[in-house]
Design an enzyme around this catalytic site. Structure first.
Site, PDB file in Angstrom:
ATOM      1  N   HIS A  90       0.517  -0.970  -0.600  1.00 13.73           N
ATOM      2  CA  HIS A  90       0.095   0.043   0.169  1.00 13.73           C
ATOM      3  C   HIS A  90       0.786   1.595   0.257  1.00 13.73           C
ATOM      4  O   HIS A  90       0.917   2.288  -0.657  1.00 13.73           O
ATOM      5  CB  HIS A  90      -0.969   0.200   1.389  1.00 13.73           C
ATOM      6  CG  HIS A  90      -1.390   0.961   1.073  1.00 13.73           C
ATOM      7  ND1 HIS A  90      -2.551   2.146   0.693  1.00 13.73           N
ATOM      8  CD2 HIS A  90      -1.457   2.410   2.087  1.00 13.73           C
ATOM      9  CE1 HIS A  90      -2.977   3.190   0.992  1.00 13.73           C
ATOM     10  NE2 HIS A  90      -2.682   3.379   2.037  1.00 13.73           N
ATOM     11  N   GLU A 111     -10.850   1.464   3.324  1.00 13.62           N
ATOM     12  CA  GLU A 111      -9.681   1.395   3.137  1.00 13.62           C
ATOM     13  C   GLU A 111      -9.420   0.165   3.888  1.00 13.62           C
ATOM     14  O   GLU A 111     -10.195   0.355   5.179  1.00 13.62           O
ATOM     15  CB  GLU A 111      -8.321   2.051   4.117  1.00 13.62           C
ATOM     16  CG  GLU A 111      -8.004   3.508   3.368  1.00 13.62           C
ATOM     17  CD  GLU A 111      -6.796   4.711   3.587  1.00 13.62           C
ATOM     18  OE1 GLU A 111      -6.527   3.931   4.939  1.00 13.62           O
ATOM     19  OE2 GLU A 111      -6.289   5.028   3.038  1.00 13.62           O
ATOM     20  N   GLU A 161      -8.862  -2.218   6.375  1.00 10.58           N
ATOM     21  CA  GLU A 161      -7.486  -2.334   7.515  1.00 10.58           C
ATOM     22  C   GLU A 161      -7.751  -3.314   8.758  1.00 10.58           C
ATOM     23  O   GLU A 161      -9.287  -3.896   8.777  1.00 10.58           O
ATOM     24  CB  GLU A 161      -7.456  -0.728   8.304  1.00 10.58           C
ATOM     25  CG  GLU A 161      -6.866   0.018   7.225  1.00 10.58           C
ATOM     26  CD  GLU A 161      -6.376   1.559   7.578  1.00 10.58           C
ATOM     27  OE1 GLU A 161      -6.171   1.072   8.945  1.00 10.58           O
ATOM     28  OE2 GLU A 161      -6.513   2.120   7.287  1.00 10.58           O
ATOM     29  N   SER A 215     -15.645   6.170  10.561  1.00  8.02           N
ATOM     30  CA  SER A 215     -14.072   5.669  10.606  1.00  8.02           C
ATOM     31  C   SER A 215     -15.237   3.938  11.482  1.00  8.02           C
ATOM     32  O   SER A 215     -16.084   4.342  11.907  1.00  8.02           O
ATOM     33  CB  SER A 215     -13.020   4.976  11.697  1.00  8.02           C
ATOM     34  OG  SER A 215     -12.434   5.835  11.161  1.00  8.02           O
ATOM     35  N   THR A 255      -3.602   0.516   5.486  1.00  5.05           N
ATOM     36  CA  THR A 255      -4.718  -0.312   4.180  1.00  5.05           C
ATOM     37  C   THR A 255      -4.010  -1.729   3.788  1.00  5.05           C
ATOM     38  O   THR A 255      -2.567  -1.240   3.741  1.00  5.05           O
ATOM     39  CB  THR A 255      -4.878   0.575   3.198  1.00  5.05           C
ATOM     40  OG1 THR A 255      -5.691   1.746   3.899  1.00  5.05           O
ATOM     41  CG2 THR A 255      -5.364  -0.354   2.235  1.00  5.05           C
TER      42      THR A 255
END
Lengths: 427, 427
Positions: free
Chosen positions: A140, A206, A208, A264, A356
């Site tokens: 990433h 993203e 994660e 998030s 990410t």
């Protein structure tokens, strides 16, 4: 071996063969019903198990845990009991709900502590104290660096020497299923001479994962990589929503701010590090060698399959990414040792996201920025439309699970649907 | 006019003529004694006034505030009552402790709610939920930019269009008087080819002020500059300790992390925005004009004199900076409107620091980085030694106060003494 991890166990509760939540998982979460306040729970198959009730029925009597720990909006107080207590609870739940009927009478009392997941509301499990986002996937970091600085300067000089990270916004972390409003803010369009205000045009996800700190440290203390995992309670899936246009204009020189802080999303079930023990794998070779405080022994990476779907408002679904947490260059033990090397103190409830998680090939890239390569390679959707970034009405769904030797331990999903911006609605 | 601000009032309690805490201030804090748990308090002169006891004695009876709000480790629950209630408490305290004896019998009961400040321990007043650090002094941003990128590129293109800021670490914010351990970490010395680990060599302070959010917002809501100050409860002095060598090596591309997160120090008395009303002044002209969501009316800057002393272990003192909060290019209303423009939600207890507050002349620069111009212009101390940065054993003391028409409202001080690093003491 941790008792609850025993692959031989089977629950007397029904569990689909492809469930992320067999009796070997026993994650922790928080739920409420129309008539009950928030309580801690675990999950087997699609059965939500009320830990407050299990405690009240006396099944944890020898563990001497106050009822308030279980009738609570968050698992923080539970985590703060320490790993030994949490392990004892996980082992006990395993013992109560497996199909051996030799000791406990949980079977007879099942109706008093069980709910179908369809009948309850699953809440944000953790009160997030501080939130840190790392940048620990070399694929990433290389992709983003290549786009913005060229392939020669893709990685900054510090990248291979320390797990780069930054402080993020804790207040706006929400649980899976919470709608995400497209953020407004300042952007500098490519052809403009002055910035403009408006809805983000380049809204991204993203992919994660995040770990949750279960034990505090004192200010001035540094954790070794050896000790670090003792401070990690468990993990969740984490979608670090990103407004690329806002981020690009604001981030120099002090890093991401409003391009990230609008929201998030995390998955609701905190899967313990214990439950993931079986899925440890070696990490990538780190070259050049890292400083002694970042060196580690053993297998610190985890083999967790990850995937991302985009679902249109009409229900058309396209999988846009298949990645794996094992790709991480920097592991969690290194991240936590680095985080505390300056004496920064940790609190119970701190959340640290990975950054990410991209793999080497385009089908494993963990953000639309990379997948569409800044919008130059749109993704074809099955309904004939295409996506460079995320549109209003789209739902982004991330899933994660580990599988080995017939045992599957998963996280379920983190999903979020984008609702349109409401510019200029000011308080 | 706010009743408690009346300049005619005098307390029957003794107050030195140069005290920061006349009866017109009435800040809020938290204290404990050897025999009592933490309680909320205010301060007049050197008298600490126990608000739990005042409430118990019935002096707030009509305000109907639960006792638990006052017997508490933090003022968060008190702030959450809302500005109207907090103003009523401030007005009532003013009425109780002035030298008019017409209504209340507080005078007769004084011994039941008062302590000499020497007899109590003053604690961190706020449980900091999220912490944001802005970068809002144009003089500071220009100085730092000039040192690192040259005078032509000192300010990044975004600087005059938005109040640049970043998320900081909430867990390591400590109250004045807490010793600060010199942090260890990775640095890249100028002549090295690989980074090294060790104690920070370039330890610095940053002279800042911070405001504290007293009312929450919902995710997706944006505050106007007009509404923003209603969400600000009060202010403190803020020392944003900075490890320049750690910061320099780590900060690209995601901003400051371990170079800041080891500690920040705040003054213990939260001075309300109400108490500072008398000291409003116009802010600097903002050119080019800012976007509509950042435009504001009225006087949003505050005239607060600031100074920084360095004190050696032997007690030798040198004032190294005299600055003023009124120099800020971006005001607090703009900072908060920007912070929420993307829908980021605020919590009671959020802290937002200003960034280093530098003036135009070297004697008003707010950090050693600027004062010593990266170590090229050491500061002469009265004992013949010199300082480029802060040494072990040094104490950094910041003070702040407003003065106008014979009325002085101050913050007292935030101090912190540097204790040596303890490298490799790992848990």
């Amino acid at each position: 071996m941790i008792k609850a991890n025993n692959p031989e166990l089977k629950s007397y509760l029904s569990v689909d063969k492809d469930s992320d939540f067999p009796i070997q998982n026993i994650p922790f979460g928080v739920f409420k019903t129309a008539t009950q306040p928030a309580r801690l729970c675990t999950r087997i198959g699609d059965h939500v198990i009320d830990l407050f009730s299990l405690n009240k029925l006396g099944f944890f009597i020898d563990l001497k845990i106050p009822a308030s720990v279980f009738e609570n909006d968050y698992i923080n107080d539970f985590m703060a009991l320490g790993k030994a207590q949490c392990r004892a609870v996980r082992d006990r739940i395993s013992e109560l709900l497996d199909n051996r009927k030799d000791k406990w009478n949980a079977h007879e009392l099942t109706e008093h502590f069980i709910h179908n997941i369809k009948d309850v509301e699953i809440l944000l499990p953790v009160k997030v104290t501080d939130y840190t986002d790392f940048y620990s996937s070399i694929e990433h970091a290389t992709n983003v660096g290549t786009m913005f600085r060229g392939v020669e300067n893709a990685l900054k000089p510090n990248w291979r020497h320390l797990p780069v990270g930054y402080h993020g916004r804790a207040s706006s972390i929400v649980v899976s299923g919470t709608p995400i409003k497209r953020p407004c803010g300042q952007q500098m369009p490519a052809d403009a001479t002055a910035p403009v205000y408006g809805p983000c045009r380049l809204l991204d996800f993203e992919l994660e994962m995040a770990f949750i700190v279960g034990q505090a440290t004192k200010q001035g203390e540094a954790l070794s990589t050896k000790a670090a995992e003792d401070y990690i309670f468990g993990m969740v899936l984490f979608n670090d929503w990103s407004a690329r246009d806002i981020q690009k204009w604001e981030y120099e020189p002090l890093g991401p701010f409003l391009g990230k802080s609008f929201a998030s999303s995390i998955s609701p079930w905190v899967v313990t590090l214990d439950a993931l023990e079986h899925f440890r794998v070696p990490g990538p070779v780190q070259e050049p060698a890292v400083l002694p405080y970042l060196q580690y022994e053993g297998h610190r990476n985890l083999d967790i399959h990850l995937e991302v779907d985009i679902q249109t408002p009409e229900g058309v679904v396209q999988t846009v990414c298949r990645s794996n947490f094992k790709y991480m260059y920097w592991n969690m033990a290194q991240q936590l040792a680095h985080h505390t090397v300056n004496g920064c103190n940790l609190n119970v409830g701190d959340m640290c996201a990975s950054g990410t998680i991209s793999g080497k090939t385009p089908d494993s890239y963990g953000s639309m920025l990379e997948i569409s390569w800044r919008g130059t390679k749109p993704v074809a959707m099955p309904d004939g439309t295409e996506r460079k970034f995320i549109q209003d009405g789209d739902t982004v769904i991330m899933r994660g699970m580990s599988e080995k030797d017939g045992l599957r331990i998963g996280f379920g999903e983190v999903s979020g649907a984008i609702i349109p911006a409401t510019p200029l609605v000011e308080v």
